[in-house]
Design an enzyme around this catalytic site. Structure first.
Site, short mmCIF file in Angstrom:
data_model
loop_
_atom_site.label_atom_id
_atom_site.label_comp_id
_atom_site.label_asym_id
_atom_site.label_seq_id
_atom_site.Cartn_x
_atom_site.Cartn_y
_atom_site.Cartn_z
CE LYS A 35 -0.32 -0.22 5.00
NZ LYS A 35 -1.15 -0.61 6.15
NE ARG A 131 -6.70 1.03 12.11
CZ ARG A 131 -5.55 0.91 11.46
NH1 ARG A 131 -4.71 1.94 11.41
NH2 ARG A 131 -5.22 -0.20 10.84
CE1 TYR A 254 12.98 31.47 6.23
CE2 TYR A 254 13.34 29.16 5.65
CZ TYR A 254 13.09 30.48 5.28
OH TYR A 254 12.94 30.78 3.96
CG MET A 302 10.04 24.11 0.29
SD MET A 302 9.16 25.30 -0.73
CE MET A 302 7.97 25.96 0.43
C1 LIG Z 1 -0.36 -1.74 6.67
C2 LIG Z 1 -0.96 -3.01 7.10
C3 LIG Z 1 -0.14 -4.13 7.33
C4 LIG Z 1 1.37 -4.07 7.30
O1 LIG Z 1 1.83 -3.42 8.45
P1 LIG Z 1 3.42 -3.34 8.77
O2 LIG Z 1 3.49 -2.78 10.13
O3 LIG Z 1 3.99 -2.41 7.75
O4 LIG Z 1 3.94 -4.71 8.61
C5 LIG Z 1 -0.77 -5.32 7.64
N1 LIG Z 1 -2.11 -5.40 7.73
C6 LIG Z 1 -2.92 -4.34 7.54
C7 LIG Z 1 -4.39 -4.50 7.66
C8 LIG Z 1 -2.37 -3.11 7.22
O5 LIG Z 1 -3.17 -2.06 7.03
#
Ligand SMILES: *Cc1c(COP(=O)(O)O)cnc(C)c1O
Length: 357
Positions: A35, A131, A254, A302
């Site tokens: 992802k 969640r 800054y 930046m």
């Molecule tokens: C992102 C995610 C993972 C992987 O998590 P890591 O900590 O990067 O291994 C596994 N399961 C779900 C549902 C996730 O959203």
């Protein structure tokens, strides 16, 4: 001459890390989590490094899933948050995508869908993170509804841990999961990276490692992953483009946060928060200049940041700088900036040119 910043993505490191995961979870199948554009590494660039060793790819966007199909991946693809509307559900049927089902509205949409090929479902239970997912006591009834639908193929129980990186951190969640699974003879997928490394009792049928594939740590202690022989896959480099000679009392950047206490050289590096370097980085943030570890000096701008050149008197215009990667762990930079390695890698800016190794 072009601006000297670049990111190097090491495909061999990613393949190597998948092998290390395989050693930790030898008897289970692996969803490689890609992802967020493979945690900033670029899905299109890195998927071949995982394809021969993984059992499936897990991600969020249906566009990425369809892209993988088009690129030739015929194996399993899991939508971690499932479909977002009926149109996406139709695509799950058409392209053989496995979908998470975490809410009643998805259940209703499945029941109403006319997809010809059954879709495989990851029934998500809420094991304490609050969640996504059905409460453990709802799972049996959701499962019964799912098995009654001709639109549904295989069903797997899915849960996600809030603190698998802590000793005893999955105990309460495992109680919830066992309650949810009571009387159901179905496969389970529970483990993220932390649970892959530290909770073998949670491996079950499919594990879902993400961060470890990219060679960074799922815990807030970067040294925790040292025993597993992971290799950082992303290295961000730049160069020194200017030198300043400070006198005691001179300030840098800054807000004049950094103040010299003696005569001192600092180097100005072509990298800033618009490249993805965290603006919250403190003056204790490690940075590698010309083979030597030094630290940040003053607020990140930046497009530029400053480094203390006291430990590296040989450094000059053009000297190489590593912001994170092989020499400076992304987790150490993240820690000094009050965040986690995940966020830094995902936030690598599109303007940074990428070189693939
Ligand atoms: C992102 C995610 C993972 C992987 O998590 P890591 O900590 O990067 O291994 C596994 N399961 C779900 C549902 C996730 O959203």
């Amino acid at each position: 001459m072009t601006r000297p910043i670049s990111a190097t993505i090491d495909l061999q490191a990613i393949s190597h890390n998948l092998c290390q995961v395989r050693q930790q979870a030898a008897h289970t199948k692996i969803w490689s989590v890609v992802k967020a554009d493979a945690y900033g590494h670029g899905l299109k660039r890195i998927w071949p490094a995982l394809a021969s060793g993984t059992d499936g790819f897990a991600l969020l966007n249906i566009e990425d899933a369809l892209w993988l199909r088009q690129a030739g991946w015929r194996g399993p693809i899991l939508l971690l948050e499932g479909f977002f509307d009926a149109q996406e559900l139709a695509l799950c049927h058409e392209y053989g995508l496995t979908t998470s089902v975490h809410s009643d509205w998805q259940l209703a949409m499945l029941a109403a869908s006319s997809g010809k090929k059954p879709v495989n479902v990851y029934l998500k239970t809420n094991s304490g993170m609050n969640r996504l997912g059905f409460r453990p006591e709802q799972v049996n009834s959701v499962w019964q509804q799912l098995v009654s639908l001709t639109q549904v193929g295989e069903i797997t129980l899915m849960a996600h841990f809030a603190r698998a990186d802590q000793p005893g951190g999955i105990d309460d969640a495992m109680v919830c999961i066992n309650q949810a699974a009571e009387g159901l003879d179905i496969p389970r997928s529970l483990a993220n990276s932390a649970a892959v490394l530290w909770c073998p009792e949670a491996h079950y049928d499919w594990v879902r490692p993400g961060i470890v594939l990219y060679g960074a740590s799922p815990s807030s202690h970067p040294q925790d992953i040292a025993p597993f022989g992971l290799q950082p896959a992303m290295t961000v480099n730049s160069r020194i483009i200017a030198i300043q000679h400070l006198n005691a009392g001179d300030t840098v950047g800054y807000g004049s946060r950094y103040r010299a206490t003696k005569k001192q050289r600092i180097g100005i590096v072509a990298a800033g928060y618009a490249d993805g370097y965290p603006r919250t980085a403190t003056d204790a943030t490690p940075i590698w200049v010309d083979g030597v570890m030094t630290t940040l000096a003053g607020a990140v701008s930046m497009d530029m940041l400053a480094v203390d050149l006291t430990p590296c008197p040989h450094a000059d215009i053009g000297s190489p700088v590593e912001l994170w990667g092989r020499n400076v762990l992304v987790d150490d930079v993240a820690r000094a900036a009050g965040t986690i390695g995940y966020e830094l890698m995902c936030a690598l800016a599109p303007r940074v040119p990428v070189v693939t190794l």
